[in-house]
Design a protein around this motif. Structure first.
Motif, PDB file in Angstrom:
ATOM      1  N   UNK A 120       0.806  -1.221   0.000  1.00 18.24           N
ATOM      2  CA  UNK A 120       0.000   0.000   0.000  1.00 18.24           C
ATOM      3  C   UNK A 120       0.836   1.265   0.000  1.00 18.24           C
ATOM      4  N   UNK A 121       2.130   1.118   0.234  1.00 16.70           N
ATOM      5  CA  UNK A 121       2.975   2.310   0.406  1.00 16.70           C
ATOM      6  C   UNK A 121       4.370   2.053  -0.132  1.00 16.70           C
ATOM      7  N   UNK A 122       4.484   1.875  -1.450  1.00 16.42           N
ATOM      8  CA  UNK A 122       5.796   1.450  -1.933  1.00 16.42           C
ATOM      9  C   UNK A 122       6.870   2.524  -1.845  1.00 16.42           C
ATOM     10  N   UNK A 123       6.963   3.459  -2.756  1.00 16.76           N
ATOM     11  CA  UNK A 123       8.144   4.332  -2.740  1.00 16.76           C
ATOM     12  C   UNK A 123       7.918   5.651  -2.007  1.00 16.76           C
ATOM     13  N   UNK A 124       6.963   6.456  -2.475  1.00 18.38           N
ATOM     14  CA  UNK A 124       6.488   7.639  -1.743  1.00 18.38           C
ATOM     15  C   UNK A 124       7.587   8.640  -1.363  1.00 18.38           C
ATOM     16  N   UNK A 125       8.476   8.926  -2.295  1.00 19.95           N
ATOM     17  CA  UNK A 125       9.556   9.876  -2.015  1.00 19.95           C
ATOM     18  C   UNK A 125       9.022  11.296  -1.795  1.00 19.95           C
ATOM     19  N   UNK A 126       8.141  11.759  -2.682  1.00 26.27           N
ATOM     20  CA  UNK A 126       7.578  13.111  -2.546  1.00 26.27           C
ATOM     21  C   UNK A 126       6.914  13.268  -1.177  1.00 26.27           C
ATOM     22  N   UNK A 127       6.127  12.254  -0.796  1.00 26.47           N
ATOM     23  CA  UNK A 127       5.383  12.311   0.462  1.00 26.47           C
ATOM     24  C   UNK A 127       6.327  12.329   1.666  1.00 26.47           C
ATOM     25  N   UNK A 128       7.393  11.518   1.601  1.00 25.36           N
ATOM     26  CA  UNK A 128       8.360  11.500   2.703  1.00 25.36           C
ATOM     27  C   UNK A 128       9.034  12.868   2.837  1.00 25.36           C
ATOM     28  N   UNK A 129       9.392  13.465   1.701  1.00 20.07           N
ATOM     29  CA  UNK A 129      10.038  14.784   1.749  1.00 20.07           C
ATOM     30  C   UNK A 129       9.119  15.834   2.382  1.00 20.07           C
ATOM     31  N   UNK A 130       7.819  15.710   2.127  1.00 18.00           N
ATOM     32  CA  UNK A 130       6.873  16.674   2.707  1.00 18.00           C
ATOM     33  C   UNK A 130       6.865  16.572   4.235  1.00 18.00           C
ATOM     34  N   UNK A 131       6.860  15.339   4.768  1.00 16.96           N
ATOM     35  CA  UNK A 131       6.821  15.200   6.232  1.00 16.96           C
ATOM     36  C   UNK A 131       8.179  15.553   6.853  1.00 16.96           C
ATOM     37  N   UNK A 174       9.808  -4.392  -6.996  1.00 11.87           N
ATOM     38  CA  UNK A 174      10.371  -3.955  -8.277  1.00 11.87           C
ATOM     39  C   UNK A 174      10.173  -2.444  -8.461  1.00 11.87           C
ATOM     40  N   UNK A 175       9.040  -1.948  -8.012  1.00  9.17           N
ATOM     41  CA  UNK A 175       8.753  -0.516  -8.094  1.00  9.17           C
ATOM     42  C   UNK A 175       9.759   0.283  -7.253  1.00  9.17           C
ATOM     43  N   UNK A 176      10.027  -0.202  -6.035  1.00 10.76           N
ATOM     44  CA  UNK A 176      11.001   0.480  -5.165  1.00 10.76           C
ATOM     45  C   UNK A 176      12.383   0.460  -5.823  1.00 10.76           C
ATOM     46  N   UNK A 177      12.770  -0.678  -6.365  1.00 10.47           N
ATOM     47  CA  UNK A 177      14.080  -0.763  -7.032  1.00 10.47           C
ATOM     48  C   UNK A 177      14.154   0.203  -8.214  1.00 10.47           C
ATOM     49  N   UNK A 178      13.079   0.255  -8.991  1.00  7.15           N
ATOM     50  CA  UNK A 178      13.060   1.136 -10.158  1.00  7.15           C
ATOM     51  C   UNK A 178      13.132   2.612  -9.727  1.00  7.15           C
ATOM     52  N   UNK A 179      12.274   2.994  -8.801  1.00  9.39           N
ATOM     53  CA  UNK A 179      12.201   4.410  -8.413  1.00  9.39           C
ATOM     54  C   UNK A 179      13.445   4.867  -7.653  1.00  9.39           C
ATOM     55  N   UNK A 180      14.122   3.951  -6.989  1.00  5.02           N
ATOM     56  CA  UNK A 180      15.341   4.335  -6.269  1.00  5.02           C
ATOM     57  C   UNK A 180      16.553   4.399  -7.201  1.00  5.02           C
ATOM     58  N   UNK A 181      16.377   3.942  -8.437  1.00  2.00           N
ATOM     59  CA  UNK A 181      17.478   3.983  -9.402  1.00  2.00           C
ATOM     60  C   UNK A 181      18.267   2.689  -9.484  1.00  2.00           C
TER      61      UNK A 181
END
Length: 196
Positions: free
Chosen positions: A11-22, A152-159
């Motif tokens: 339900x909460x895979x990468x969420x980089x934008x959201x983490x930066x906001x908090x 796989x999504x986390x691996x992709x979005x993290x580079x």
């Protein structure tokens, strides 16, 4: 403290934008409770569906609690690549099963200069974990398939994956400041799990 295995990455895979906001709100001096309230009331994550906030917020807040002031500053002041690495670290710090995936599969491959992540690698990992853990064994096939996609999504979005469809891994370039800080706070195993 060993974390329980969890499938919360579904339900909460990468969420980089959201983490930066908090992280920004934390740096402004808000308490966790105030952050939660502000995120919900002001729709800080800009989600169209309010129920998604309730689904993702617990994971994001757990990640926030693993990011100290030094990493928070790096996240807000350094490059997007640095933010991605800190987010990947926070995911591993809050998700034992994902950390083990990184540590047992990804680290091993990169150390052996084998940059091909095949479907069988992920299948073997989940089969082994379901044999070792009653909790993982109790998860439905659908849940595990979703979790594989989330990984796989986390691996992709993290580079760490070259692109969404290839299974080719990248060796992450981790800033020396981050490396030194993680070593200093006793978290070098997370750098190693990223293949460094």
């Amino acid at each position: 403290m060993k974390l329980e295995y969890s499938s919360s990455l579904n339900g909460a895979s990468y969420l980089l934008f959201e983490l930066k906001q908090v992280v920004k709100l934390k740096k402004l001096g808000l308490s966790n409770e105030e952050i939660r309230k502000k995120v919900v009331e002001d729709n800080v994550f800009q989600f169209a569906n309010p129920s998604r906030i309730k689904r993702t917020l617990p994971s994001i807040m757990r990640r926030l609690d693993r990011i100290d002031d030094v990493l928070a500053s790096f996240m807000l002041e350094e490059s997007i690549g640095t933010s991605k690495i800190i987010n990947l670290y926070a995911i591993m710090k809050t998700d034992q099963l994902f950390f083990e995936f990184m540590d047992e599969i990804i680290k091993e491959k990169i150390q052996n200069n084998n940059y091909l992540l095949e479907k069988k690698d992920i299948n073997v990992f989940f089969t082994a974990k379901s044999e070792q853990s009653k909790k993982v064994a109790s998860w439905s096939d659908i849940n595990i398939e979703k979790l594989k996609r989330a990984y796989m999504q986390v691996l992709y979005e993290s580079g760490m994956l070259r692109d969404r469809h290839s299974k080719e891994l990248n060796r992450l370039i981790i800033d020396e400041q981050i490396k030194n800080h993680l070593i200093h706070i006793g978290d070098s195993k997370f750098i190693k799990a990223m293949g460094n």
